[in-house]
Design a protein around this motif. Sequence first.
Motif, PDB file in Angstrom:
ATOM      1  N   GLN A 140       1.760   3.787   9.707  1.00  0.00           N
ATOM      2  CA  GLN A 140       2.057   2.807   8.645  1.00  0.00           C
ATOM      3  C   GLN A 140       2.532   3.470   7.353  1.00  0.00           C
ATOM      4  O   GLN A 140       2.594   2.829   6.316  1.00  0.00           O
ATOM      5  N   TRP A 141       2.867   4.758   7.410  1.00  0.00           N
ATOM      6  CA  TRP A 141       3.196   5.506   6.183  1.00  0.00           C
ATOM      7  C   TRP A 141       4.394   4.892   5.473  1.00  0.00           C
ATOM      8  O   TRP A 141       5.409   4.586   6.082  1.00  0.00           O
ATOM      9  N   GLN A 142       4.241   4.712   4.177  1.00  0.00           N
ATOM     10  CA  GLN A 142       5.343   4.241   3.342  1.00  0.00           C
ATOM     11  C   GLN A 142       5.652   5.327   2.329  1.00  0.00           C
ATOM     12  O   GLN A 142       4.739   5.897   1.739  1.00  0.00           O
TER      13      GLN A 142
END
Length: 196
Positions: free
Chosen positions: A70-72
């Motif tokens: 889910q890295w942004q």
Amino acid sequence: MSPFQSDGSVRKDGELMRRIAAGDTGALRQIMDVQAPRLTRLALGIVGRLDEAEDVAQETLLALWNAAPQWQEKSTVGAFLRTVATRKSIDLLRKRQSQVEDFEFDRLLDPGQGPEAELEKREDLARLAEMMAALPENQRTALVLAHFEGLSHAEAAETMELGVDAYSSLLARARRALRQKFEGAEMEKGGDDDHG
């Protein structure tokens, strides 16, 4: 994105996180090699025990692995890890429900020093550790981030999830409290010398 983070660093870290999300353990190892010692040092300054600091570092790196899908690309991996490690360290202190008894800053000493200088430095660090252990956890954390981690006020404020002004005020209170403890100890030491 914080002003101290470059677009290039965020993009580079984003690429590493995409590789980790795809199961690339080499990308994780690349981050671990750089960040694990830093995370251990940060946690050690807050929790005061090496075994617990190493656990915090491992849990923090596991959190990074879990966050990869889910890295942004909003911040750097380093900023994420510092924030998580700080939170986990404070949570550990709260669970322990007692003050830190024994900082192990002596493990951070430069081994290249002579024995007399090392002994003096160990004594100074032991006194510093004792005084820091008596501070409230938020003040101790502020001092560790500024003086042991060398973070700017903006970086430390982000790590502690405070505004820069609030962090600066907290750090100033912590420094004052530590200075008062140090001056009190010096006065006691002087009094002991007069009677000894």
